[in-house]
Scaffold this active site. Structure first.
Site, PDB file in Angstrom:
ATOM      1  N   SER A   1       4.568   0.024  -8.128  1.00 46.93           N
ATOM      2  CA  SER A   1       4.898  -1.411  -7.198  1.00 46.93           C
ATOM      3  C   SER A   1       5.949  -2.237  -7.702  1.00 46.93           C
ATOM      4  O   SER A   1       7.035  -1.826  -8.180  1.00 46.93           O
ATOM      5  CB  SER A   1       3.513  -2.212  -6.617  1.00 46.93           C
ATOM      6  OG  SER A   1       3.614  -3.066  -5.664  1.00 46.93           O
TER       7      SER A   1
ATOM      8  N   ASP B   1       3.516   4.165   3.402  1.00 46.42           N
ATOM      9  CA  ASP B   1       3.290   3.115   2.396  1.00 46.42           C
ATOM     10  C   ASP B   1       4.228   1.866   2.754  1.00 46.42           C
ATOM     11  O   ASP B   1       5.336   1.972   2.958  1.00 46.42           O
ATOM     12  CB  ASP B   1       3.912   3.455   1.022  1.00 46.42           C
ATOM     13  CG  ASP B   1       3.332   2.395  -0.112  1.00 46.42           C
ATOM     14  OD1 ASP B   1       3.613   1.354   0.293  1.00 46.42           O
ATOM     15  OD2 ASP B   1       3.002   2.777  -1.407  1.00 46.42           O
TER      16      ASP B   1
ATOM     17  N   HIS C   1      -0.559   2.413  -0.112  1.00 46.57           N
ATOM     18  CA  HIS C   1       0.065   1.987  -1.359  1.00 46.57           C
ATOM     19  C   HIS C   1      -1.082   1.794  -2.530  1.00 46.57           C
ATOM     20  O   HIS C   1      -0.666   1.915  -3.530  1.00 46.57           O
ATOM     21  CB  HIS C   1       0.557   0.529  -0.788  1.00 46.57           C
ATOM     22  CG  HIS C   1       1.257   0.078  -2.158  1.00 46.57           C
ATOM     23  ND1 HIS C   1       2.633   0.577  -2.688  1.00 46.57           N
ATOM     24  CD2 HIS C   1       1.157  -1.082  -2.814  1.00 46.57           C
ATOM     25  CE1 HIS C   1       3.079  -0.254  -3.657  1.00 46.57           C
ATOM     26  NE2 HIS C   1       2.161  -1.170  -3.741  1.00 46.57           N
TER      27      HIS C   1
END
Ligand SMILES: *[C@@H]1O[C@H](CO)[C@@H](O)[C@H](O)[C@H]1NC(C)=O
Ligand SMILES: *[C@@H]1O[C@H](CO)[C@@H](O)[C@H](O)[C@H]1NC(C)=O
Length: 190
Positions: free
Chosen positions: A94, A157, A169
């Protein structure tokens, strides 16, 4: 029969792992985080001389991704001066994936990087931060997807694929992505 000599374990003061994973975790995570932990576990199983460290998102890149990239670069430079033969795996989940893209290395230091993996990368072509134009920028010599770079972006995602789905995600740690990443990285870095 004479007694056989037993190998005595030697403790070296400056132990340099052959391969060192530096993983930048996601927002609010510290240490290796939810993705870095199983990634390190899988790599420990296959690389005989391996160590890992996680960058804390709160300390290293809460304010800006650039800070995290600076820390990752400094860490690589520092470790390389102590352990010149050491190879590095850079990884990020991320926001941590953005830290990997923001790591600006000299060509010399890039040559110490043997593999990169990112999961749910906002800098991906359809990601939230696609405007930064860094989707194809990797701090490694001759990046080749599937050979020395392993990017994972699940369909839908919300962070990397322009979707609405946050569950995908959050799935990288458990959907087999980590195992696949470790296979690519181990082959690139063995
Ligand atoms: C390897 O990764 C998988 C997820 O892909 C995880 O479930 C497993 O615990 C990991 N193995 C180790 C030894 O950490
Ligand atoms: C790198 O080494 C310098 C000089 O020893 C130190 O000040 C700095 O905190 C180190 N940075 C990292 C990220 O390890």
């Amino acid at each position: 029969m004479g007694a056989m000599a037993m190998a005595v374990p030697v403790v070296r003061r400056h132990e340099c792992a052959s391969v060192y994973l530096i993983h930048a975790a996601g927002t609010f995570e510290n240490g290796l985080g939810v993705v870095g932990k199983p990634l390190a576990g899988n790599l420990t199983d296959v690389l005989p001389s391996f160590a890992a460290v996680g960058l804390d998102s709160s300390a290293e890149y809460d304010a800006t991704v650039a800070e995290g990239g600076q820390t990752m670069g400094d860490l690589i430079a520092n470790l390389s001066s102590t352990c010149p033969e050491q190879k590095f795996i850079l990884s990020g989940y991320s926001k941590g994936a953005m830290v990997v893209h923001a790591t600006d290395l000299s060509d010399e230091l890039k040559s110490h990087v043997c593999g990169i993996s990112v999961f749910g990368d906002p800098d991906d072509a359809k990601g939230l931060a696609a405007g930064r134009g860094l989707a194809d920028v990797w701090p490694i010599v001759d990046p080749v997807i599937g050979v020395n770079v392993a990017p994972f972006c699940n369909d839908g995602d919300a962070i990397c694929d322009g979707g609405l789905d946050i569950a995908t995600h959050l799935a990288y740690a458990t959907d087999g992505s980590v195992t696949q990443a470790a296979a690519v990285l181990a082959a690139a870095c063995a």
